[in-house]
Structures are given as structure tokens and as C-alpha cells.
Design an enzyme around this catalytic site. Structure first.
Site, PDB file in Angstrom:
ATOM      1  N   TYR A  42       0.855  -1.178   0.000  1.00  0.00           N
ATOM      2  CA  TYR A  42       0.000   0.000   0.000  1.00  0.00           C
ATOM      3  C   TYR A  42       0.892   1.229   0.000  1.00  0.00           C
ATOM      4  O   TYR A  42       1.994   1.208  -0.532  1.00  0.00           O
ATOM      5  CB  TYR A  42      -0.975  -0.071   1.184  1.00  0.00           C
ATOM      6  N   ARG A 102      -7.597  11.014  -9.327  1.00  0.00           N
ATOM      7  CA  ARG A 102      -6.808  11.665  -8.267  1.00  0.00           C
ATOM      8  C   ARG A 102      -6.157  10.581  -7.403  1.00  0.00           C
ATOM      9  O   ARG A 102      -6.558  10.350  -6.271  1.00  0.00           O
ATOM     10  CB  ARG A 102      -7.702  12.565  -7.413  1.00  0.00           C
ATOM     11  N   LYS A 128      -6.090  -1.905  -1.668  1.00  0.00           N
ATOM     12  CA  LYS A 128      -7.095  -1.742  -0.609  1.00  0.00           C
ATOM     13  C   LYS A 128      -7.741  -3.080  -0.257  1.00  0.00           C
ATOM     14  O   LYS A 128      -7.936  -3.409   0.917  1.00  0.00           O
ATOM     15  CB  LYS A 128      -8.183  -0.759  -1.060  1.00  0.00           C
ATOM     16  N   GLU A 154     -12.891   5.287  -4.326  1.00  0.00           N
ATOM     17  CA  GLU A 154     -11.490   5.515  -3.982  1.00  0.00           C
ATOM     18  C   GLU A 154     -10.823   6.415  -5.019  1.00  0.00           C
ATOM     19  O   GLU A 154     -10.857   6.137  -6.227  1.00  0.00           O
ATOM     20  CB  GLU A 154     -10.759   4.166  -3.920  1.00  0.00           C
ATOM     21  N   ASP A 155     -10.228   7.505  -4.544  1.00  0.00           N
ATOM     22  CA  ASP A 155      -9.393   8.383  -5.368  1.00  0.00           C
ATOM     23  C   ASP A 155     -10.119   8.959  -6.577  1.00  0.00           C
ATOM     24  O   ASP A 155      -9.572   9.029  -7.684  1.00  0.00           O
ATOM     25  CB  ASP A 155      -8.111   7.653  -5.797  1.00  0.00           C
ATOM     26  N   ASP A 170     -13.583   6.364   1.134  1.00  0.00           N
ATOM     27  CA  ASP A 170     -12.488   6.265   2.093  1.00  0.00           C
ATOM     28  C   ASP A 170     -11.728   7.574   2.219  1.00  0.00           C
ATOM     29  O   ASP A 170     -11.239   7.918   3.299  1.00  0.00           O
ATOM     30  CB  ASP A 170     -11.541   5.138   1.677  1.00  0.00           C
ATOM     31  N   ASP A 171     -11.608   8.332   1.129  1.00  0.00           N
ATOM     32  CA  ASP A 171     -10.873   9.598   1.171  1.00  0.00           C
ATOM     33  C   ASP A 171     -11.611  10.639   2.013  1.00  0.00           C
ATOM     34  O   ASP A 171     -10.981  11.451   2.690  1.00  0.00           O
ATOM     35  CB  ASP A 171     -10.671  10.129  -0.254  1.00  0.00           C
ATOM     36  N   ASN A 221      -0.195  11.781   1.136  1.00  0.00           N
ATOM     37  CA  ASN A 221       0.551  10.642   0.601  1.00  0.00           C
ATOM     38  C   ASN A 221       0.874  10.890  -0.874  1.00  0.00           C
ATOM     39  O   ASN A 221       0.160  11.619  -1.545  1.00  0.00           O
ATOM     40  CB  ASN A 221      -0.296   9.359   0.714  1.00  0.00           C
TER      41      ASN A 221
END
Length: 676
Positions: A224, A277, A295, A367-368, A390-391, A532
Site C-alpha cells: 500500500y 486523483r 485496498k 477511492e481516489d 475512504d478519502d 501521501n
């Protein structure tokens, strides 16, 4: 002549009937050797879909004994297939053909309909390696779900035609783990370690998860963040085989068909990205697949959700990354990113198809996605689907847990502190909102009132009321009365925050002057540098401790090594979403929750904060070590499930008396099984 014709016709019908009877008897006989089903599992686990009986239990009649039809190795084809598992209906199998189950304990696993007991079986419980049919010989060694490498015993090598296909030595799984960690450690480049881990996952699934669980602190940064970021950037070069589903604009109108191409049918968790992203690296298009894959490996390793119940998906609508568009190795659509109605229609078709294929209770984790899509998708589908971003939500939950734990070091309640964020995107506004919700809950103050203690800085400076007309909708709640402030340092000096949180994706923006200003205002400044990967972190652990003269309480999004300052060793905490989402997802699954409520996120934060020990505090840690992550995930799952039952969102009834033990019993364990 008519009489003889009738007689001949009657003879043909009799012969045909006899042939049918013989064929039916042969089919039953073959199936009696090929099917392995147990219907003694009709307890809460099977009713909830967690135990693995599925619909087989529902048809059990009173007075019938337990079903168990053992499976033999293939006779004609030594490389694989024999009789299809569902060749003969279960009701046609006679009672005389069964033997007792090898284990009378309930089947437990992280998902529904685990027909063959893959989750509970250990070396002491013998099972047959099933795929669609019995796997043997070369086929068995090439199946990552059932391959054990040199751990196959002498009896198993005989039973499954493995003689000569393996060296003669028999090596247990524990020794294999030692060998593999030594193999991984020999690589100096993190991306090489990542590729070695992915190769292992494709060869031997259980060994991969066993290795990851036993060396989680060492290998988490490999599978990860931060290494997965580099893997996504170079995904076209390192791509070997598909690890999930790719749904592009080419599949518009056919997404239901694409979902049905995935071999596993009992999916519980989908992690989906459109690659716009990826971490702090920007638009990586189709190459963002590394994120859902990473993930979901953590969902299994840390949260105990069965690997077969996890599905990584990338939605490919193109990319605006010029470098990728001109790269001959790029694996996605080479066109500009679709937007507007075309994008919305594709996503809506996807969401509808997922629900139609996998049901109401499948968890869809966004996600993203870029800010504008992330908030819109969450808002649009949160009332009709079990969705989680999750973000926005996962990051918020883990950061809130760290702040609650940090209060034991600095004193006071959340309402006593002032928060300043650098970054007002998904993560920043998500964290801010959850802090406000928890503060409002603790103080019974209106949400609008407690928001006034939370300030955000974006690329144009401090978010204030005079900018309200030009702000995106998710920023507007944080536009407070104040004169405009252009930079972070001036914002720190004027707002005087006790907590500084970085979610900007811009590296080294917490400068020496900013940290020194925080230290001049606070005896123990709380500094969270969350962006990150490591290159995008607002500051390093060493910089935070050195510039604050060893007084900062620090945590980051990416891992940093311990820091020695003036003879004292500081251990920086990592505000990693992996603390929250695996246990959170398990809690939703095991309770059959149908919608995500904010109170479930608060429950997860409370559970995580409660796992930080005095020993951790003495080292300056505000998060517990990852070595105990599966126990932590069980605690989080139990708290989330309890809150879901309290809110009436859970559908698995009745509620288990001990949710922690139930969560632990539902977790997938990667120990090898003994095959017949």
C-alpha cells in the site's frame, strides 16, 4: 402394419426410459463422488449469509441426517476436471450415500455461502480442493486459491497426481513464510518488493496473506502507501495479468454483462476508482487499478474479508495526463477524460448493475475520485446503496481517532481546541465535518456553532465568508467571518490553532517558520502531516520534532522512521486509513448493514482511540501498533455493528450476544487446508 408400428414405438419408448434410468443412476453415482456439501450449518451464520450454507440449508427436511458426499480424485483426466459440482440436484442424493461431516463446528468466514468451508478449515480439517470441479495435478499447482507449493503432503501428492511435479521435500507453511520474507528483503528497491508480493499473490494466495499478516508493519508500506503510488505510475510497464475488472466507455450499455464475466459471484466489497486523483499523484487513468487491488488485499489481511468476496474495479473514462496519452505502454483508453452527462450515465449504469448483480448489501467503496465527482457520487448514492468514500469518510474517522487519543496527552475536550487545515478537498473537509459532528454530539451545541472552531486554507488562502460566492459547495460551511489571509504562516499567527492538519497533497508546506509558530503558541502542538505518498507529506517527522524542540505530537499519512532528538527517541504515528476501513467494512458485512450512517464512522473512531495504550502514549504515539491490527479490526467491526443494530440499519438477525467474538469468528484465516 399399424399394429406393428405401434408395438415398435412402444419398444422404443421403453428402451429410451431404461436408458434414461441408467443415465440418471450413473449421473447420481458420479455426483455422489464429486459433490461435497454440508447442510448442518443452519445456525445464525447461515441465516446471515456468513456461514456458508447459502440455499442448501434451507431445503433440509426434518428427519434427514447431515449431508456429506465425499469427493474422489479424477480418474480419467489427471490435470483437472471431473464432474460439475451442481450436476445433480441436492434432493436427488439419497441418504444412504452420505457420511458424517468431518467437523461439527459452525463454518465461519468473512462472507456468505462458503459451501466448502474454506474459511474455517485448518490442517486438522480435511477438505477437497474445489474450483468448479476437482483440481488436481498441474492445474492445482497453477491455481492460486488452492496451491500450497511444497507444503503438499505425501498423501496429497498421491491423491492429486502431484508426483514428479514437485521436488520431494515437504515444507510447512511456517517455513515458507520465513523463506518468502527473506526473498522480499533481498530487494533494495520498494517497487521490486511490490512486484514480488504481487507475483506471490498470483501464485499462492494463502501464503501471500499469511506473510502479510505476520509481517504487517514491514510489508504494509510495500503493498500500500507509499509504494503503491509508484506502482500506479508505472502500472503499464509492470502489468502482467488482470487483477480486477476494467469497465471503460467501450462497455457502456453492457456493464451488467461485464460484471457477470467476473468468476466470483458472491461479492461483498467492491473498491472502485476512476483514477483521476491517485493519492497526491494526480490523474493516472486506468493505471489507478493498483489502489483498489491494494485496498482489497488489506480488507482480507487486516479485516478478514474473504479474498473471493472482494472485487477491484477501475472505471476508465480516459485521462488528461499527457504523458500517459503519449505512452505506448499505457493500458487505458487514449482519449481525454469524459465528463458531464456521459460520465454520469456510465457511473449510474455501473451502480445499477452492481446492485442488480450482487444485491442490496454489497459495499461499494469509492477511492481516489476527484473532488467534484467524489462528493457528488457519495451524495447521490448514499440513500440508495451501501456506499463509503475512504478519502472523505475513512480518513476522517482515523484522524478523529488520533485526535481523541491525543487529548489524553494535551488535555481538554475537542471543543477546547482550534483546528487549522491546509487543504480543503475531500480529506480536509471530510475530517473537519466529522470533528464537528463529534464535538456537537459531546457538547449538544449546534453543528453550525462548533464549525466556527475549524478553519481551512486552500490554494487561494484562508476560506472566509467574503469568498463564499466563488467557493465549491463542500467548502461553503467553513467560510467564517475573518479578513482575507493569503498564506499558511499568517493564518497560523492569526487563527492561533492548537491542531495543524495537512491534507494538501503539497510536499514541504509545513515550513520551519510554520512549525516554530505552532510551537510558540502551544506547549504541545498537534501536527498531522497526512498527504501521501512520502514525497507529498507536508513535513517529515524529523522536521516536526526538531523545529518544535521535541514538543510536537506528530502523526503522518506515510510511514516515517523513529527520530532521536536530544537523547530522546520519538516514534511517529501513522494516520493510515488501513486502521479503519477493513474493520469498518467487516462490521457492515457481518451485521448486514444496508446504509452507512455518520454515527457508524464515529463508532469506528471511538473503537480505534480506545486501543491506544499507556505504553503507546509514553512513546508519543496516538495510534496503536499495526502488529495487533486484526484484533483492532475486530473491535472496530463490533462497535460499528452494534451501532448499526442500534440504528435499525442491520439486517442479520438475531443480533449476536458477543459481537467481538462473532467478528473474530467471521475472519478469514490463511492457514493451509488439508486436502483429501
Amino acid at each position: 402394419m399399424g399394429k406393428w408400428s405401434s408395438w415398435n414405438l412402444l419398444q422404443k419408448q421403453v428402451a429410451s426410459y431404461n436408458l434414461f434410468k441408467q443415465s440418471r443412476t450413473l449421473s447420481l453415482s458420479l455426483t455422489s463422488f464429486a459433490i461435497m456439501i454440508s447442510s448442518t450449518r443452519c445456525n445464525f451464520l447461515s441465516n446471515s449469509g456468513l456461514g456458508g450454507c447459502g440455499n442448501f440449508c434451507g431445503g433440509q427436511k426434518k428427519g434427514y441426517g447431515p449431508w456429506r458426499v465425499t469427493c474422489m480424485s479424477p480418474i480419467n483426466d489427471r490435470n483437472g476436471s471431473v464432474v460439475n459440482v451442481m450436476e445433480t440436484p441436492l434432493k436427488e442424493i439419497k441418504k444412504e450415500a452420505v457420511v458424517e461431516d468431518v467437523d461439527n463446528n459452525p463454518i465461519s468466514g468473512g462472507g456468505p455461502r462458503d459451501v466448502y468451508g474454506e474459511d474455517k478449515a485448518t490442517e486438522d480439517h480435511f477438505v477437497t480442493p474445489w474450483s468448479v470441479s476437482v483440481a488436481s495435478g498441474y492445474t492445482l499447482l497453477r491455481d492460486p486459491h488452492f496451491n500450497k507449493g511444497l507444503a503438499f503432503t505425501e498423501k496429497e501428492r498421491d491423491a492429486h497426481y502431484l508426483r514428479g511435479l514437485l521436488p520431494p521435500s515437504v515444507i510447512p507453511q511456517e517455513t515458507q513464510v520465513k523463506k518468502m520474507i527473506q526473498h522480499i528483503r533481498q530487494y533494495q528497491v520498494p517497487l521490486q518488493k511490490y512486484m514480488a508480493m504481487m507475483d506471490l499473490q498470483e501464485r499462492n494466495e494463502r501464503l501471500f496473506y499469511k506473510l502479510l499478516i505476520e509481517h504487517v508493519e514491514e510489508l504494509l508500506p510495500v503493498v500500500y502507501t507509499p509504494t503503491v503510488g509508484e506502482a500506479c505510475q508505472k502500472y503499464g510497464s509492470i502489468f502482467m495479468r488482470p487483477q480486477g475488472l476494467y469497465i471503460s466507455l467501450k462497455e457502456k450499455g453492457r456493464i451488467l454483462e461485464v460484471l457477470r464475466n467476473w468468476p466470483e459471484k458472491n461479492i461483498q466489497v467492491i473498491v472502485v476508482t476512476d483514477g483521476e486523483r491517485i493519492l497526491g499523484l494526480g490523474d493516472l487513468g486506468c493505471q489507478g487499478m493498483g489502489i483498489p487491488v491494494g485496498k482489497l488485499s488489506l480488507y482480507t489481511a487486516l479485516g478478514g474479508v474473504r479474498p473471493s468476496a472482494c472485487l477491484p474495479i477501475t472505471i476508465d473514462v480516459g485521462t488528461n495526463n499527457e504523458k500517459l496519452l503519449n505512452d505506448e505502454l499505457y493500458i487505458g483508453l487514449k482519449q481525454r477524460r469524459a465528463t458531464g452527462q456521459e460520465y454520469s450515465e456510465l457511473m449510474h449504469e455501473f451502480m445499477t448493475a452492481v446492485k442488480q448483480t450482487y444485491g442490496e448489501k454489497v459495499l461499494i467503496q469509492f477511492e481516489d475520485f476527484a473532488n467534484h465527482n467524489a462528493f457528488d457520487l457519495l451524495e447521490k448514492y448514499r440513500s440508495t446503496h451501501l456506499v463509503f468514500n475512504d478519502d472523505i469518510q475513512g480518513t476522517a474517522s482515523v484522524v478523529l481517532a488520533g485526535l481523541v487519543a491525543a487529548l489524553k496527552l494535551v488535555g481538554g475536550n475537542l471543543a477546547d481546541h482550534r483546528f487549522l487545515f491546509l487543504g480543503a478537498g475531500e480529506a480536509g473537509t471530510g475530517i473537519a465535518e466529522l470533528i464537528a459532528l463529534e464535538t456537537s454530539k459531546q457538547t449538544n451545541a449546534p453543528l453550525e456553532e462548533v464549525r466556527k472552531n475549524i478553519w481551512l486554507v486552500d490554494s487561494k488562502g484562508l476560506i472566509v465568508s467574503s469568498r463564499k460566492d466563488s467557493l465549491q459547495h463542500f467548502k461553503k460551511p467553513w467560510a467564517h467571518e475573518h479578513e482575507p489571509v493569503k498564506n499558511l504562516l499568517d493564518a497560523v499567527k492569526q487563527i492561533k490553532p492548537t491542531v495543524l492538519i495537512g491534507t494538501s497533497g503539497q510536499g514541504r508546506t509545513f515550513t520551519k517558520e510554520v512549525i516554530e509558530a505552532m510551537a510558540s503558541i502551544n506547549e504541545k502542538p498537534i501536527i498531522l502531516s497526512l498527504s501521501n505518498p512520502t514525497s507529498q507529506s507536508e513535513c517529515t517527522a524529523e522536521e516536526a520534532y526538531k523545529w518544535s524542540k521535541g514538543r510536537a505530537i506528530f502523526a503522518s499519512g506515510s510511514p516515517f522512521p523513529p527520530v532521536e532528538y536530544k537523547g530522546k527517541v520519538f516514534v511517529p504515528g501513522q494516520a493510515n486509513n488501513a486502521y479503519i476501513f477493513p474493520g469498518f467494512g467487516l462490521g457492515l458485512i457481518m451485521s448486514g448493514t444496508i446504509r452507512v450512517h455518520d454515527d457508524l464512522l464515529l463508532a469506528a473512531s471511538e473503537a480505534l482511540a480506545g486501543e491506544v495504550s499507556e505504553e503507546n502514549f509514553e512513546k508519543g504515539l496516538i495510534f496503536p501498533p499495526f502488529t495487533d491490527i486484526r484484533k483492532i479490526s475486530a473491535q472496530i467491526a463490533a462497535k460499528v455493528a452494534a451501532k448499526a443494530y442500534e440504528l435499525g440499519l442491520a439486517t442479520r438477525l438475531p443480533q449476536p450476544k458477543d459481537l467481538v467474538k462473532f467478528a473474530e469468528s467471521c475472519m478469514y484465516t490463511p492457514a493451509y487446508r488439508s486436502y483429501r
